[in-house]
Motif scaffolding. Structure first.
Motif, PDB file in Angstrom:
ATOM      1  N   GLU A 168       0.819  -1.218   0.000  1.00 18.25           N
ATOM      2  CA  GLU A 168       0.000   0.000   0.000  1.00 18.25           C
ATOM      3  C   GLU A 168       0.847   1.260   0.000  1.00 18.25           C
ATOM      4  O   GLU A 168       0.314   2.366  -0.113  1.00 18.25           O
ATOM      5  CB  GLU A 168      -0.931  -0.004   1.217  1.00 18.25           C
ATOM      6  CG  GLU A 168      -1.974  -1.115   1.196  1.00 18.25           C
ATOM      7  CD  GLU A 168      -2.839  -1.066  -0.053  1.00 18.25           C
ATOM      8  OE1 GLU A 168      -3.193   0.060  -0.500  1.00 18.25           O
ATOM      9  OE2 GLU A 168      -3.154  -2.140  -0.597  1.00 18.25           O
ATOM     10  N   ALA A 169       2.159   1.134   0.157  1.00 19.24           N
ATOM     11  CA  ALA A 169       3.046   2.303   0.143  1.00 19.24           C
ATOM     12  C   ALA A 169       3.044   2.928  -1.249  1.00 19.24           C
ATOM     13  O   ALA A 169       3.032   2.221  -2.265  1.00 19.24           O
ATOM     14  CB  ALA A 169       4.463   1.891   0.536  1.00 19.24           C
ATOM     15  N   HIS A 170       3.051   4.264  -1.289  1.00 22.63           N
ATOM     16  CA  HIS A 170       2.971   4.968  -2.566  1.00 22.63           C
ATOM     17  C   HIS A 170       4.351   5.186  -3.173  1.00 22.63           C
ATOM     18  O   HIS A 170       5.320   5.507  -2.482  1.00 22.63           O
ATOM     19  CB  HIS A 170       2.263   6.305  -2.395  1.00 22.63           C
ATOM     20  CG  HIS A 170       0.776   6.195  -2.550  1.00 22.63           C
ATOM     21  ND1 HIS A 170      -0.004   5.471  -1.671  1.00 22.63           N
ATOM     22  CD2 HIS A 170      -0.069   6.678  -3.498  1.00 22.63           C
ATOM     23  CE1 HIS A 170      -1.276   5.538  -2.059  1.00 22.63           C
ATOM     24  NE2 HIS A 170      -1.332   6.257  -3.167  1.00 22.63           N
TER      25      HIS A 170
ATOM     26  N   ASN B 170      -0.972 -10.529  -4.951  1.00 20.11           N
ATOM     27  CA  ASN B 170      -2.421 -10.711  -4.844  1.00 20.11           C
ATOM     28  C   ASN B 170      -2.874 -12.066  -4.313  1.00 20.11           C
ATOM     29  O   ASN B 170      -4.061 -12.251  -4.035  1.00 20.11           O
ATOM     30  CB  ASN B 170      -3.062 -10.476  -6.214  1.00 20.11           C
ATOM     31  CG  ASN B 170      -2.927  -9.041  -6.669  1.00 20.11           C
ATOM     32  OD1 ASN B 170      -3.614  -8.156  -6.178  1.00 20.11           O
ATOM     33  ND2 ASN B 170      -2.022  -8.795  -7.607  1.00 20.11           N
ATOM     34  N   ALA B 171      -1.966 -13.023  -4.168  1.00 22.12           N
ATOM     35  CA  ALA B 171      -2.346 -14.309  -3.587  1.00 22.12           C
ATOM     36  C   ALA B 171      -2.056 -14.347  -2.094  1.00 22.12           C
ATOM     37  O   ALA B 171      -2.250 -15.379  -1.448  1.00 22.12           O
ATOM     38  CB  ALA B 171      -1.598 -15.449  -4.287  1.00 22.12           C
TER      39      ALA B 171
ATOM     40  N   HIS C 148      -1.026  -0.797  -6.950  1.00 22.25           N
ATOM     41  CA  HIS C 148      -1.621  -0.245  -8.167  1.00 22.25           C
ATOM     42  C   HIS C 148      -0.634  -0.270  -9.332  1.00 22.25           C
ATOM     43  O   HIS C 148      -1.035  -0.505 -10.486  1.00 22.25           O
ATOM     44  CB  HIS C 148      -2.114   1.181  -7.919  1.00 22.25           C
ATOM     45  CG  HIS C 148      -3.491   1.238  -7.341  1.00 22.25           C
ATOM     46  ND1 HIS C 148      -3.716   1.410  -5.990  1.00 22.25           N
ATOM     47  CD2 HIS C 148      -4.708   1.123  -7.914  1.00 22.25           C
ATOM     48  CE1 HIS C 148      -5.014   1.414  -5.761  1.00 22.25           C
ATOM     49  NE2 HIS C 148      -5.645   1.234  -6.907  1.00 22.25           N
ATOM     50  N   TRP C 149       0.631  -0.010  -9.065  1.00 22.82           N
ATOM     51  CA  TRP C 149       1.624  -0.096 -10.143  1.00 22.82           C
ATOM     52  C   TRP C 149       1.674  -1.509 -10.709  1.00 22.82           C
ATOM     53  O   TRP C 149       1.822  -1.703 -11.923  1.00 22.82           O
ATOM     54  CB  TRP C 149       3.011   0.304  -9.628  1.00 22.82           C
ATOM     55  CG  TRP C 149       3.251   1.792  -9.565  1.00 22.82           C
ATOM     56  CD1 TRP C 149       3.501   2.536  -8.463  1.00 22.82           C
ATOM     57  CD2 TRP C 149       3.270   2.705 -10.678  1.00 22.82           C
ATOM     58  NE1 TRP C 149       3.662   3.867  -8.802  1.00 22.82           N
ATOM     59  CE2 TRP C 149       3.538   3.995 -10.151  1.00 22.82           C
ATOM     60  CE3 TRP C 149       3.094   2.566 -12.054  1.00 22.82           C
ATOM     61  CZ2 TRP C 149       3.630   5.129 -10.963  1.00 22.82           C
ATOM     62  CZ3 TRP C 149       3.176   3.692 -12.865  1.00 22.82           C
ATOM     63  CH2 TRP C 149       3.448   4.952 -12.318  1.00 22.82           C
TER      64      TRP C 149
ATOM     65  N   LEU D  56       2.109  -3.027 -14.523  1.00 26.35           N
ATOM     66  CA  LEU D  56       2.730  -4.256 -15.029  1.00 26.35           C
ATOM     67  C   LEU D  56       1.718  -5.147 -15.745  1.00 26.35           C
ATOM     68  O   LEU D  56       2.030  -5.756 -16.773  1.00 26.35           O
ATOM     69  CB  LEU D  56       3.384  -5.032 -13.885  1.00 26.35           C
ATOM     70  CG  LEU D  56       4.666  -4.440 -13.284  1.00 26.35           C
ATOM     71  CD1 LEU D  56       5.197  -5.349 -12.188  1.00 26.35           C
ATOM     72  CD2 LEU D  56       5.718  -4.221 -14.356  1.00 26.35           C
ATOM     73  N   MET D  57       0.497  -5.200 -15.221  1.00 22.78           N
ATOM     74  CA  MET D  57      -0.509  -6.065 -15.856  1.00 22.78           C
ATOM     75  C   MET D  57      -0.959  -5.532 -17.203  1.00 22.78           C
ATOM     76  O   MET D  57      -1.513  -6.275 -18.014  1.00 22.78           O
ATOM     77  CB  MET D  57      -1.692  -6.272 -14.919  1.00 22.78           C
ATOM     78  CG  MET D  57      -1.378  -7.176 -13.734  1.00 22.78           C
ATOM     79  SD  MET D  57      -0.836  -8.837 -14.216  1.00 22.78           S
ATOM     80  CE  MET D  57      -2.413  -9.560 -14.694  1.00 22.78           C
TER      81      MET D  57
END
Length: 404
Positions: free
Chosen positions: A50-52, A274-275, A60-61, A66-67
């Motif tokens: 969650e660090a920006h 995400n897993a 989010h990056w 990447l996705m």
């Protein structure tokens, strides 16, 4: 010699090889993520995601940035297969196309049977197939699975990915910014112009693609779709001035260069991010929650029912033939492997439940459980199944290396 005749078979072989190996790496990444999430490092790991870093968080990056490269590769594969591959004619599209349609519709209906109201937003989560994981399991079986079934699975997964892209675009789009959407459309016009005027170097396309990604991110449409849009504009024809057999088209060059970083870097990073589900910290009732059951049942029961049922219906109606040297039990095993929905299922989970960590956790547990059971059952079925020979005897198949 026709350049297409050289490029196409090696492209399919490279695709199957890289996806199989990438599936193994992705499995390892998912296991590591689960171990971290359920260890004393779990809270720190979540805080780090969650660090920006600039305008976006690290998560989010990964998920939006990447996705987008992953979706660029998906788009390139879709375009290649539709124009000059396993999906280039209607007879080739019928069997994997109908199987993919059943494999998306039936799991969604099963999920909706368990869920009403706000949780119904997750209906598309069990509709996706993870080709890397599925081919990774098939790689463990060696010559037991005919090459025709591997190609069938790859074609089915590509159509499945196309369906997932359409679902994301039409059902998981937030409020639109018309100004940014207009700017993105203008950049798309530039990319189409590059294609029409015969621009063959990849640098102008990739530079415009980055700008397109920024505007799509700001427009409200999910940023990863910029990768698919960019892929559709990449030329598939070789340089007109050099039509010799040694020339590769921009699409083939870019697709070839992306397979390794996407399969062995981007997807494992996505899996690590995400897993990471803290299963030990959840209440026991989460395992019986409607979202968990809907996703798990959709993958485990819905996928095999939809894929195998629609494929056999097409074969019975003589709309398509059974894949060469394959038996019904083998087709059933491959259909069971389609219930492995890890990457795209988790990705859709993030879109379906953007502000509810509990629903996300329930959906991810369903994805992990359904995918694990589907993979194990598919492996066991394919291990005991035997192919069928019609006419000429069937010999053991192997994936030939690109150098052969």
């Amino acid at each position: 010699m026709n350049p297409k005749a050289q490029v196409r078979p090696s492209a399919v072989r490279r695709f199957l090889q890289s996806q199989s190996a990438a599936g193994m790496v992705l499995m390892a990444a998912a296991i590591v993520a689960l171990l971290i999430a359920n260890s004393p490092l779990g809270s720190r790991y979540e805080a780090a995601l969650e660090a920006h870093a600039g305008p976006l968080s690290l998560a989010h990056w990964i998920n939006d940035g990447l996705m987008a490269i992953f979706f660029l590769l998906v788009g390139l594969e879709i375009k290649r297969e539709v124009l000059d591959g396993q999906l280039s004619s209607w007879p080739r599209r019928i069997l994997p196309g109908l199987a993919a349609a059943g494999g998306m519709a039936v799991p969604a209906l099963i999920y909706l049977w368990f869920n009403r109201g706000p949780t119904a937003a997750g209906w598309a989560i069990p509709a996706a197939t993870d080709i890397a994981f599925a081919l990774g399991v098939i790689a463990l079986l060696g010559n037991r699975v005919p090459a025709s079934l591997r190609v069938f699975l790859a074609a089915l997964a590509i159509i499945d990915d196309l369906g997932a892209v359409a679902i994301i675009a039409f059902f998981y789009t937030a409020k639109l910014s018309l100004v940014d959407l207009a700017a993105a459309t203008a950049v798309l016009g530039v990319l189409i112009g590059f294609n029409r005027f015969g621009v063959r170097p990849l640098t102008p396309y990739l530079a415009a693609g980055v700008i397109l990604w920024v505007f799509v991110l700001r427009s409200g449409i999910h940023a990863t779709l910029a990768g698919v849009v960019l892929a559709m504009t990449i030329p598939m024809e070789c340089t007109p001035a050099r039509p010799d057999a040694g020339t590769m088209s921009p699409l083939h060059r870019l697709e070839r260069s992306l397979h390794v970083p996407v399969g062995f870097l981007i997807l494992p990073i996505f899996g690590l991010a995400n897993a990471a589900v803290p299963i030990l910290g959840l209440q026991p009732g989460v395992l019986a929650a409607p979202v968990t059951l809907g996703v798990a049942a959709g993958l485990l029961v819905g996928k095999v029912t939809g894929v195998f049922g629609f494929a056999m219906l097409a074969i019975r109606l003589k709309l398509a033939d059974m894949p060469a040297c394959a038996g019904r039990l083998q087709l059933l095993g491959v259909a069971m492997l389609c219930g492995i929905g890890f990457t795209m299922s988790i990705f859709i989970t993030l879109l379906a439940f953007p502000g509810d960590p509990l629903l996300r956790a329930e959906a991810k547990i369903g994805v992990l459980a359904g995918s694990l059971l589907s993979g194990l059952l598919g492996y066991l079925i394919l291990r005991v199944a035997r192919g069928e020979s019609r006419g000429a005897p069937c010999r053991p198949h192997r994936i030939v290396s690109a150098r052969e």
